[in-house]
Design a protein around this motif. Structure first.
Motif, PDB file in Angstrom:
ATOM      1  N   HIS A 147     174.835  -4.359  50.730  1.00  0.00           N
ATOM      2  CA  HIS A 147     175.890  -3.407  50.383  1.00  0.00           C
ATOM      3  C   HIS A 147     176.361  -2.654  51.631  1.00  0.00           C
ATOM      4  CE1 HIS A 147     178.262  -0.663  47.969  1.00  0.00           C
ATOM      5  NE2 HIS A 147     177.852  -1.212  46.828  1.00  0.00           N
ATOM      6  N   GLU A 148     176.368  -1.306  51.597  1.00  0.00           N
ATOM      7  CA  GLU A 148     176.863  -0.537  52.751  1.00  0.00           C
ATOM      8  C   GLU A 148     175.777  -0.305  53.798  1.00  0.00           C
ATOM      9  OE1 GLU A 148     178.350   2.891  50.669  1.00  0.00           O
ATOM     10  OE2 GLU A 148     180.102   1.808  49.890  1.00  0.00           O
ATOM     11  N   GLY A 149     174.626  -0.949  53.594  1.00  0.00           N
ATOM     12  CA  GLY A 149     173.601  -0.951  54.639  1.00  0.00           C
ATOM     13  C   GLY A 149     172.579   0.169  54.566  1.00  0.00           C
ATOM     14  N   PHE A 150     172.479   0.841  53.432  1.00  0.00           N
ATOM     15  CA  PHE A 150     171.561   1.982  53.315  1.00  0.00           C
ATOM     16  C   PHE A 150     170.129   1.601  53.702  1.00  0.00           C
ATOM     17  CE2 PHE A 150     168.796   4.889  50.956  1.00  0.00           C
ATOM     18  CZ  PHE A 150     169.383   6.121  51.181  1.00  0.00           C
ATOM     19  N   SER A 175     169.143  -1.342  55.210  1.00  0.00           N
ATOM     20  CA  SER A 175     169.114  -1.964  56.543  1.00  0.00           C
ATOM     21  C   SER A 175     168.968  -0.877  57.602  1.00  0.00           C
ATOM     22  CB  SER A 175     170.413  -2.731  56.804  1.00  0.00           C
ATOM     23  OG  SER A 175     170.619  -3.738  55.850  1.00  0.00           O
ATOM     24  N   LEU A 176     169.747   0.190  57.440  1.00  0.00           N
ATOM     25  CA  LEU A 176     169.677   1.313  58.385  1.00  0.00           C
ATOM     26  C   LEU A 176     168.298   1.958  58.346  1.00  0.00           C
ATOM     27  CD1 LEU A 176     173.101   2.974  57.603  1.00  0.00           C
ATOM     28  CD2 LEU A 176     172.391   2.226  59.878  1.00  0.00           C
ATOM     29  N   ALA A 177     167.772   2.127  57.141  1.00  0.00           N
ATOM     30  CA  ALA A 177     166.459   2.770  57.006  1.00  0.00           C
ATOM     31  C   ALA A 177     165.381   1.942  57.708  1.00  0.00           C
ATOM     32  CB  ALA A 177     166.116   2.971  55.532  1.00  0.00           C
ATOM     33  N   MET A 178     165.471   0.610  57.577  1.00  0.00           N
ATOM     34  CA  MET A 178     164.454  -0.240  58.223  1.00  0.00           C
ATOM     35  C   MET A 178     164.649  -0.239  59.744  1.00  0.00           C
ATOM     36  SD  MET A 178     162.403  -1.195  55.900  1.00  0.00           S
ATOM     37  CE  MET A 178     162.728   0.276  54.928  1.00  0.00           C
ATOM     38  N   ALA A 179     165.901  -0.252  60.209  1.00  0.00           N
ATOM     39  CA  ALA A 179     166.152  -0.206  61.655  1.00  0.00           C
ATOM     40  C   ALA A 179     165.620   1.103  62.228  1.00  0.00           C
ATOM     41  CB  ALA A 179     167.650  -0.345  61.933  1.00  0.00           C
ATOM     42  N   ARG A 180     165.871   2.196  61.537  1.00  0.00           N
ATOM     43  CA  ARG A 180     165.398   3.513  61.991  1.00  0.00           C
ATOM     44  C   ARG A 180     163.878   3.585  61.973  1.00  0.00           C
ATOM     45  NH1 ARG A 180     169.679   6.298  59.681  1.00  0.00           N
ATOM     46  NH2 ARG A 180     171.033   7.014  61.348  1.00  0.00           N
ATOM     47  N   LYS A 181     163.302   2.915  61.040  1.00  0.00           N
ATOM     48  CA  LYS A 181     161.843   2.925  60.898  1.00  0.00           C
ATOM     49  C   LYS A 181     161.174   2.215  62.074  1.00  0.00           C
ATOM     50  CE  LYS A 181     158.761   1.652  57.074  1.00  0.00           C
ATOM     51  NZ  LYS A 181     158.125   2.957  56.917  1.00  0.00           N
ATOM     52  N   GLY A 182     161.946   1.313  62.739  1.00  0.00           N
ATOM     53  CA  GLY A 182     161.413   0.709  63.956  1.00  0.00           C
ATOM     54  C   GLY A 182     161.078  -0.760  63.866  1.00  0.00           C
ATOM     55  N   GLU A 205     182.564  -8.885  51.719  1.00  0.00           N
ATOM     56  CA  GLU A 205     182.966  -8.421  53.050  1.00  0.00           C
ATOM     57  C   GLU A 205     183.391  -6.941  52.997  1.00  0.00           C
ATOM     58  OE1 GLU A 205     182.550  -9.908  55.939  1.00  0.00           O
ATOM     59  OE2 GLU A 205     183.535  -8.251  56.977  1.00  0.00           O
ATOM     60  N   GLU A 206     183.957  -6.506  51.885  1.00  0.00           N
ATOM     61  CA  GLU A 206     184.400  -5.099  51.779  1.00  0.00           C
ATOM     62  C   GLU A 206     183.210  -4.135  51.864  1.00  0.00           C
ATOM     63  OE1 GLU A 206     186.092  -4.285  47.841  1.00  0.00           O
ATOM     64  OE2 GLU A 206     185.081  -6.072  47.084  1.00  0.00           O
ATOM     65  N   ASN A 207     182.026  -4.568  51.420  1.00  0.00           N
ATOM     66  CA  ASN A 207     180.825  -3.738  51.585  1.00  0.00           C
ATOM     67  C   ASN A 207     180.335  -3.800  53.031  1.00  0.00           C
ATOM     68  OD1 ASN A 207     180.917  -3.131  48.884  1.00  0.00           O
ATOM     69  ND2 ASN A 207     179.329  -4.591  48.275  1.00  0.00           N
ATOM     70  N   LEU A 208     180.389  -4.995  53.604  1.00  0.00           N
ATOM     71  CA  LEU A 208     179.894  -5.180  54.976  1.00  0.00           C
ATOM     72  C   LEU A 208     180.745  -4.411  55.985  1.00  0.00           C
ATOM     73  CD1 LEU A 208     179.048  -8.973  54.723  1.00  0.00           C
ATOM     74  CD2 LEU A 208     177.431  -7.069  54.787  1.00  0.00           C
ATOM     75  N   ARG A 209     182.044  -4.313  55.741  1.00  0.00           N
ATOM     76  CA  ARG A 209     182.918  -3.520  56.638  1.00  0.00           C
ATOM     77  C   ARG A 209     182.426  -2.089  56.710  1.00  0.00           C
ATOM     78  NH1 ARG A 209     187.391  -6.220  54.466  1.00  0.00           N
ATOM     79  NH2 ARG A 209     187.802  -4.572  52.954  1.00  0.00           N
ATOM     80  N   ARG A 210     182.069  -1.554  55.555  1.00  0.00           N
ATOM     81  CA  ARG A 210     181.561  -0.171  55.508  1.00  0.00           C
ATOM     82  C   ARG A 210     180.209  -0.090  56.219  1.00  0.00           C
ATOM     83  NH1 ARG A 210     184.566  -1.081  50.797  1.00  0.00           N
ATOM     84  NH2 ARG A 210     185.822   0.675  50.080  1.00  0.00           N
ATOM     85  N   ALA A 211     179.372  -1.102  55.981  1.00  0.00           N
ATOM     86  CA  ALA A 211     178.040  -1.112  56.606  1.00  0.00           C
ATOM     87  C   ALA A 211     178.160  -1.109  58.133  1.00  0.00           C
ATOM     88  CB  ALA A 211     177.253  -2.337  56.134  1.00  0.00           C
ATOM     89  N   ARG A 212     179.072  -1.899  58.653  1.00  0.00           N
ATOM     90  CA  ARG A 212     179.244  -1.969  60.125  1.00  0.00           C
ATOM     91  C   ARG A 212     179.753  -0.641  60.653  1.00  0.00           C
ATOM     92  NH1 ARG A 212     181.780  -7.051  58.672  1.00  0.00           N
ATOM     93  NH2 ARG A 212     180.165  -8.652  58.784  1.00  0.00           N
TER      94      ARG A 212
END
Ligand SMILES: C[S@@+](CC[C@H](N)C(=O)[O-])C[C@H]1O[C@@H](n2cnc3c(N)ncnc32)[C@H](O)[C@@H]1O
Length: 272
Positions: free
Chosen positions: A70-73, A75-82, A93-100
């Motif tokens: 979706h908007e990456g909620f 994905s961001l949490a896992m990236a931030r987690k390290g 794609e309309e969700n991925l645009r927001r995620a990017r």
């Protein structure tokens, strides 16, 4: 990105499904009712507890795949987690645009967003990530939107290296027996899969539905059974934390961790 660019991006991409915060006090407003927004935090706490218990200090080596990101909620949490890197896949794609946009605006690196469907996940990733499986896969809030859950779970299992965290709505268990060839021969139900019509949401372009109007929703026993059939050796249900979102607290949504290797104990150490 400047504050002005972030503000413009927030407005240009509205409406938003999640609440995201940015520098300078900027934020998106979720289109969900305030009482429902709690679902995301509860889900994250349950994901984190499973991920921490399994990977422990190995987290910086972990490659993560977020399916239906979706908007990456998450994905961001896992990236931030390290984790070492995240690939987010979504059918829209309309969700991925927001995620990017969110990842750029928050300055979070290490996430790659790709369009793709869970139904053909392994083939899709074989082209972009040949021969790769992901130590951690997230399959959150998607299973109950797909019309062919077994096909999807087989795909998820095929790209999972160690652990998949699955979150789904579940229907009430129905126990019983099916006649199986004659009045005397019967088989017990191994769980229930409900057929759900999402046509109203699908036809009005709701961005959370599956890729067809037909959805299915498993009972807890069916979920466990299907995960095993898909190739997960061990399945553990995660206990909702105190103050959990009401659906998780009532057991109408569940989060479970499914492991490829039956002998892996917490923190990835081989079981003694
Ligand atoms: C209810 S949202 C869940 C989003 C997020 N994973 C979460 O837990 O908050 C479902 C997401 O899965 C995506 N999706 C639905 N069916 C899909 C499919 N067959 N393949 C890939 N993505 C799908 C939707 O576009 C949407 O972004």
């Amino acid at each position: 990105m400047t504050a002005e660019q972030i503000q413009q991006g927030i407005a240009a991409h509205a409406p938003w499904f999640y609440r995201f915060e940015f520098a300078g006090g900027l934020e998106t407003t979720s289109l969900l009712p305030p009482a429902v927004v709690d679902i995301f935090e509860t889900r994250l706490r349950m994901v984190n507890s499973a991920v921490d218990a399994h990977f422990g200090a190995r987290l910086p080596e972990v490659r993560c795949l977020d399916i239906g990101c979706h908007e990456g909620f998450y994905s961001l949490a896992m990236a931030r987690k390290g984790v070492r890197g995240v690939v987010g896949v979504d059918a829209r794609e309309e969700n991925l645009r927001r995620a990017r946009f969110v990842a750029d605006a928050q300055g979070v690196a290490g996430i790659e967003y790709r369009e793709g469907r869970v139904e053909s996940l392994a083939a899709g990733l074989a082209a972009s990530h040949p021969g790769q499986t992901f130590d951690l896969t997230l399959f959150l809030g998607v299973l109950y939107h797909v019309e062919d859950p077994m096909r999807c779970l087989r795909q998820v299992a095929a790209v999972t290296g160690e652990m998949c965290v699955i979150e789904t709505q579940v229907v009430d268990e129905v126990d019983g027996f099916a006649e199986w060839g004659s009045r005397e021969w019967t088989r017990p139900y191994a769980g229930i899969i409900a057929v759900i019509d999402e046509t109203p949401e699908f036809d009005t372009g709701i961005r959370e539905t599956g890729v067809s109007p037909m959805a299915t929703c498993p009972s807890p026993k069916a979920l466990r059974y299907m995960l095993k059939q898909a190739g997960f050796a061990r399945v553990e249900m995660i206990t909702p934390p105190p103050g959990a979102y009401e659906q998780h607290a009532r057991g109408k949504r569940v989060v479970c961790a499914a492991y490829k290797d039956a002998n892996k104990a917490a923190s990835g150490q081989a079981a003694k």
